[in-house]
Design an enzyme around this catalytic site. Structure first.
Site, PDB file in Angstrom:
ATOM      1  N   SER A   1       0.387  -0.967  -0.541  1.00  0.00           N
ATOM      2  CA  SER A   1      -0.157   0.302   0.152  1.00  0.00           C
ATOM      3  C   SER A   1       0.368   1.110  -0.265  1.00  0.00           C
ATOM      4  CB  SER A   1      -1.154  -0.350   1.498  1.00  0.00           C
ATOM      5  OG  SER A   1      -2.437   1.150   1.005  1.00  0.00           O
ATOM      6  N   MET A   2       0.645   2.158   0.974  1.00  0.00           N
ATOM      7  CA  MET A   2       2.034   3.131   1.029  1.00  0.00           C
ATOM      8  C   MET A   2       3.274   2.924   1.038  1.00  0.00           C
ATOM      9  SD  MET A   2       0.184   6.383   3.032  1.00  0.00           S
ATOM     10  CE  MET A   2      -1.424   7.357   2.651  1.00  0.00           C
TER      11      MET A   2
ATOM     12  N   TRP B   1       0.487   2.674  -3.319  1.00  0.00           N
ATOM     13  CA  TRP B   1      -0.810   3.113  -3.261  1.00  0.00           C
ATOM     14  C   TRP B   1       0.405   4.698  -3.347  1.00  0.00           C
ATOM     15  CZ3 TRP B   1      -1.258   7.554  -0.587  1.00  0.00           C
ATOM     16  CH2 TRP B   1      -2.870   8.508  -0.738  1.00  0.00           C
TER      17      TRP B   1
ATOM     18  N   ASP C   1      -9.424  -3.970  -6.133  1.00  0.00           N
ATOM     19  CA  ASP C   1      -9.087  -3.217  -4.306  1.00  0.00           C
ATOM     20  C   ASP C   1      -9.729  -2.097  -4.765  1.00  0.00           C
ATOM     21  OD1 ASP C   1      -7.738  -1.494  -3.334  1.00  0.00           O
ATOM     22  OD2 ASP C   1      -5.163  -2.238  -4.076  1.00  0.00           O
TER      23      ASP C   1
ATOM     24  N   HIS D   1      -7.702  -5.365  -1.214  1.00  0.00           N
ATOM     25  CA  HIS D   1      -6.682  -4.688  -1.238  1.00  0.00           C
ATOM     26  C   HIS D   1      -5.421  -5.304  -0.246  1.00  0.00           C
ATOM     27  CE1 HIS D   1      -3.987  -0.483  -0.790  1.00  0.00           C
ATOM     28  NE2 HIS D   1      -4.316  -0.575   0.321  1.00  0.00           N
TER      29      HIS D   1
END
Length: 238
Positions: free
Chosen positions: A104-105, A128, A150, A182
């Site tokens: 993700s991040m 992300w 996602d 996700h």
């Protein structure tokens, strides 16, 4: 965490049966996560001959650019430990074979770290990232793992355009997990573990260890014949 600079501490995984220098991978979690979200990757990758650190970030709310710097700091920490005689990983880190991974991040951070081109490989997981980036400058071999359904980092807004931004001259691949939400790419779901471990390990072995025996896993099969894979793109042959 009190003994490190630049990131929030972590856990180091390494094979105890190897006494020579190995390639090294730092792995970051996503927004509000701790390292437990990605910890499954630690022993999986270490069992294939890598030194691995899964990290906590300085704040659970750190953005991708901050996470990228923390991934770099974690790699620097492992290099320093390798150069310390009383460290458990003394002499085990090859500072010329480094990689990042993140969810993700943390995946956005892994990409941003790759854009500085210090690395030998990167595997962002459901990445992300928003705002300006230098993904079109990436020359580091990069495999993006995405999740088809996602709802947080949609493939059409994140993973797919990130892959497209990386130059075609760069060794790269895009693996989209069928019906995945996700969290699908973290490896916590046992349904996807065989697929993502095969591709994640193969990517790291091919580009960190230059082991051509892993080429067939990346370039050989009809990837979408695997029911876990909804889409696969690549720039083979590597």
């Amino acid at each position: 965490s009190s003994s490190v600079d630049g990131f929030g501490g972590g856990t180091i995984y390494y094979p105890t049966s190897i006494s020579q220098e190995m390639a090294t991978i730092s792995i970051a979690p996503g927004f509000t996560n701790t390292q437990s979200a990605v910890s499954w990757w630690g022993p999986v990758l270490a069992s294939h001959g890598f030194v691995v650190i899964t990290i906590n970030t300085n704040s659970r709310f750190d953005q991708p650019e901050s996470r990228s710097r923390q991934l770099d700091s974690a790699l620097n920490y492992l290099i320093d430990q390798s150069n310390t005689s009383n460290s458990p990983i003394s002499g085990l880190v090859d500072e010329n074979r480094l990689a990042t991974m993140g969810f993700s991040m943390g995946g956005g951070g892994a990409l941003r770290s790759a854009s500085r081109n210090r690395l030998s490989a990167s595997v962002p997981l459901a990445p992300w990232s928003t705002g300006s980036n230098d993904f079109n400058q990436i020359t580091v071999p990069t495999m993006i793992m995405a999740c088809e359904n996602d709802g947080t980092a949609s493939v059409n807004s994140h993973a797919s355009p990130f892959y497209n931004a990386i130059p075609g001259s760069t060794d790269k691949a895009y693996l989209e997990l069928n019906n995945g939400s996700h969290n699908c790419a973290t490896g916590q779901s046992t349904a996807y573990q065989p697929t993502i471990s095969t591709y994640g390990v193969s990517w790291m072995k091919r580009f960190l260890d230059k082991d051509g025996r892993y080429d067939p896993f990346l370039c050989g099969p009809n990837h979408e014949a695997n029911s876990n894979i909804s889409e696969y793109r690549d720039t083979c042959n590597y």
